[in-house]
Design a protein around this motif. Structure first.
Motif, short mmCIF file in Angstrom:
data_model
loop_
_atom_site.label_atom_id
_atom_site.label_comp_id
_atom_site.label_asym_id
_atom_site.label_seq_id
_atom_site.Cartn_x
_atom_site.Cartn_y
_atom_site.Cartn_z
N ILE A 127 0.87 -1.04 -0.01
CA ILE A 127 -0.03 -0.09 0.00
C ILE A 127 0.90 1.18 -0.11
N SER A 128 1.97 1.37 0.85
CA SER A 128 2.63 2.57 0.92
C SER A 128 3.63 2.54 -0.42
N LEU A 129 4.04 1.44 -1.12
CA LEU A 129 4.38 1.69 -2.33
C LEU A 129 3.64 2.13 -3.32
N THR A 130 2.34 1.58 -3.44
CA THR A 130 1.30 2.20 -4.51
C THR A 130 0.99 3.51 -4.23
N ALA A 131 0.99 3.96 -2.64
CA ALA A 131 0.65 5.23 -2.71
C ALA A 131 1.80 6.22 -3.26
N VAL A 132 3.07 5.91 -2.87
CA VAL A 132 4.28 6.72 -3.32
C VAL A 132 4.21 6.83 -4.86
N SER A 133 3.95 5.39 -5.48
CA SER A 133 3.92 5.44 -7.03
C SER A 133 2.90 6.23 -7.77
N PHE A 134 1.65 6.34 -6.92
CA PHE A 134 0.57 6.84 -7.39
C PHE A 134 0.70 8.42 -7.50
N SER A 135 1.40 8.85 -6.20
CA SER A 135 1.32 10.40 -6.14
C SER A 135 2.50 10.87 -6.85
N VAL A 136 3.53 10.35 -7.34
CA VAL A 136 4.45 10.58 -8.14
C VAL A 136 4.04 10.55 -9.26
N GLY A 137 3.08 9.56 -10.01
CA GLY A 137 2.78 9.74 -11.19
C GLY A 137 3.79 9.46 -12.36
N PRO A 138 3.73 10.13 -13.34
CA PRO A 138 4.64 9.76 -14.53
C PRO A 138 6.00 10.52 -14.00
N ILE A 139 6.10 11.30 -13.18
CA ILE A 139 7.50 11.78 -12.81
C ILE A 139 8.51 11.03 -12.66
#
Lengths: 207, 234, 219
Positions: free
Chosen positions: B46-58
């Protein structure tokens, strides 16, 4: 020959004095009954004698062949059955027995373990998870586990709690055998259990 | 009648054997209930997804990639490493354990379990992390070595803190509060080392971090073994 | 009264140091009037470190002897140390605003004192989470020792994050004091005064705790 000596034991939790001035000596072939009303500290005293708790004052020592030990050093000699000692409910009866045998450094004596199970009326339940056991069966199982290493010192807190008549009879028979040439300590208020202690300590009467 | 007959004296070998028995028991229990492993892996994912999701394509820079990885590992560790002692306390088996095994063996067994728990987490989380955050690890051997050493360090701190927390009344938050200050040297050197490794640094370039991780872990583990009996005995 | 002469002495001494800090000493080049924080900020940081050390030493003694008075010393020292840690943090932060134009920017010194604050906070959180006095003392002592073992690693690892801009009156690689003699006199005097003040506060705190224990007949 093992001798347990309690000198002027005292225990308090913060400001609350549980008991004080507890004195007794016990040696192999002797037995002790710890009595006292609810909340007087029977369990606390059992825990101190077994090394699960340290006293606030006084001393408890085990004399073995001329050397003295603190209770925590002699845990291999002690067997304890009490409501606050649980077994692993998510393991089967047999897995519990194997674990407790191995951790005590014993080889797993299958036939003896089966006999112990049968003796306490648990034959055939070896492969069931302990969480499927009733409270009476769990109490029987606790005796089986406490007897794996043939303890020189057996402490029993509320010996027959949750047990039916047949279970109680088995336990009484066991207590009788233990006090013949080993050490037995029983914490109870039941008159028919107090008789197993040739010596008595009344926790409430020691102020 | 001598003390050896009663098993009153423990050799180093029997301690190791017994810690292995404790380890196997906990592993067995964990395998059956999957309580800690589920908690820790779900948290990490969940925390990995949260990070990846918030970063988006950057595309993140290596320093941030490395910091994110260790933040995820640290918080996942905080969610799962305390189970090992808390479980014994909650199910009232800790007193039973006190009466059958020497404290050092118990500590070592539990420590081994936490190390394995953290490794199993990383086997799942690190490939996911590399894929989701588009990380190109150029110094793979140094990267893995630092992950391993850092995890052992975190597991060591987590195990001794779990033993303390298991005896306190508010366990959840307290565990992270107690562990964080002690984890700073581990986190700091691990982040630094991972960063160097991602950019292609070999073991030689990360040597200072590796030395610090190793020596700190040894110091914490040694003091834990010496101090554990004071926590364990009431 | 006669036994308390040193308290009067300390009062006069600290007054002299405060006057000295503002009237007697020159200012350092580039730092201007903010130099004067040196005579209060550094002694506060020194006492914060000293109290942490004392707390750890008494924690070890508690585990050896299991006597509650050692725990009283360890906990009291930590509590007073905590006050001085906050003082050092706040004075440093105000100074940083003047010189570095921001209250907080994770300079190694700022990071170290922040970690010390975290350790103290964790120590108090642990103490408040345990009911029984003896158990509280035992677990807090173990935590205090483990935290103390960590500190040398922090000292080594934190400066590697950034280069420090912090002025180094005492803590520099050559262990040399680069200071005007007048500054040095007031600085050392203040250091001594703060240490004595810490001792006095610690005595008051432990005396109160011992009285509390006596009232509940625990000793």
């Amino acid at each position: 020959m093992i001798r347990i000596e309690a000198r002027d034991l005292q225990k308090q939790f913060n400001d609350r004095l549980i008991f004080s001035h507890i004195n007794f000596t016990l040696q192999s072939g002797e037995s002790l009954a710890i009595t006292g009303p609810n909340g007087s500290g029977k369990t606390t005293l059992v825990r101190i004698v077994s090394g699960l708790l340290s006293p606030s004052g006084g001393a408890i020592v085990y004399h073995i062949d001329g050397r003295t030990y603190r209770p925590v050093e002699v845990y291999p000699l002690i067997g304890l059955v009490g409501p606050y000692l649980q077994l692993y409910l998510n393991l089967t009866a047999w897995e519990n027995l194997v674990f407790f045998s191995k951790i005590r450094g014993l080889t797993v004596d299958k036939s003896r373990l089966r006999r112990l199970m049968a003796h306490f009326g648990l034959a055939g339940r070896e492969l069931d998870l302990l969480k499927t056991f009733s409270s009476g069966m769990l109490q029987r199982m606790k005796y089986v586990v406490a007897l794996i290493h043939q303890p020189e010192v057996l402490l029993v807190d509320e010996p027959t709690s949750n047990l039916d008549e047949e279970g109680s009879e088995t336990v009484y028979q066991l207590l009788d055998e233990q006090q013949q040439n080993k050490i037995l300590i029983v914490a109870t208020n039941e008159p028919e259990e107090i008789r197993f202690g040739r010596k008595r300590v009344d926790v409430a009467g020691q102020e | 009648m001598n003390p050896r007959k009663y098993g009153l004296e423990e050799s180093v070998w029997t301690l190791l054997v017994k810690s292995n028995i404790i380890f196997q028991k906990d592993f067995h229990l964990e395998f059956r209930t999957r309580y800690a492993i589920n908690a820790i892996i779900l948290f990490a994912v969940i925390s990995l997804t949260a990070v990846s999701f918030s970063v988006g394509p950057i595309q993140l820079e290596p320093p941030i990639q490395s910091a994110m990885l260790w933040v995820i590992i640290f918080f996942s560790a905080m969610s799962g490493l305390s189970h090992i002692f808390v479980r014994e306390e909650e199910q009232q088996t800790s007193d039973t354990l006190r009466l059958v095994a020497p404290p050092t063996a118990i500590f070592l067994g539990k420590w081994g379990f936490n190390v394995v728990l953290l490794f199993s987490l990383e086997i799942i989380i690190i490939p996911l992390y590399i894929a989701l955050l588009n990380v190109e690890v150029q110094g793979m051997s140094a990267f893995l070595l630092i992950i391993v050493l850092g995890s052992v360090g975190l597991a060591s701190i987590g195990t001794i803190m779990a033993a303390i927390v298991a005896q306190a009344s508010t366990r959840g938050a307290l565990f992270a509060v107690l562990s964080f200050p002690l984890s700073i040297p581990v986190l700091r050197s691990a982040i630094q080392g991972t960063w160097t490794a991602i950019q292609g640094g070999g073991v030689a370039q990360c040597l200072a971090d590796i030395q610090l991780l190793f020596s700190f872990t040894v110091v914490i583990l040694t003091s834990s073994i010496l101090l554990f009996e004071f926590i364990w005995r009431k | 009264m006669r036994r308390d002469w040193w308290k009067w002495f300390l009062g006069i001494w600290m007054t002299l140091m405060i006057l000295g800090a503002f009237l007697y000493t020159p200012v350092a080049k580039g730092l201007g009037e903010t130099t004067r924080v040196l005579y209060f900020h550094v002694p506060a940081a020194w006492v914060a470190t000293l109290s942490f050390l004392i707390s750890a030493v008494y924690s070890i003694r508690y585990l050896q002897k299991q006597q509650i008075q050692y725990d009283v010393w360890a906990a009291s020292s930590a509590q007073i140390g905590f006050i001085f840690t906050i003082l050092a943090t706040v004075t440093g932060s105000i100074w940083a605003k003047e010189i570095w134009h921001s209250y907080w920017n994770w300079d190694p010194r700022e990071t170290s004192i922040f970690v010390l604050l975290l350790i103290y906070a964790a120590y108090f959180a642990l103490r408040s989470a345990i009911e029984d006095t003896n158990q509280k003392a035992r677990l807090a002592a173990v935590y205090s020792i483990l935290a103390f073992v960590t500190v040398p690693f922090l000292v080594f690892v934190i400066p590697r994050i950034y280069d420090s801009l912090h002025p180094d009156p005492l803590i520099n690689p050559e262990v040399k004091i680069k200071m005007d003699p007048r500054m040095l006199r007031v600085f050392l005097g203040s250091l001594f005064g703060f240490t004595l003040l810490f001792y006095w506060m610690l005595r008051i705190k432990t005396d109160i705790e011992f009285l509390k224990l006596k009232l509940t007949k625990r000793m």
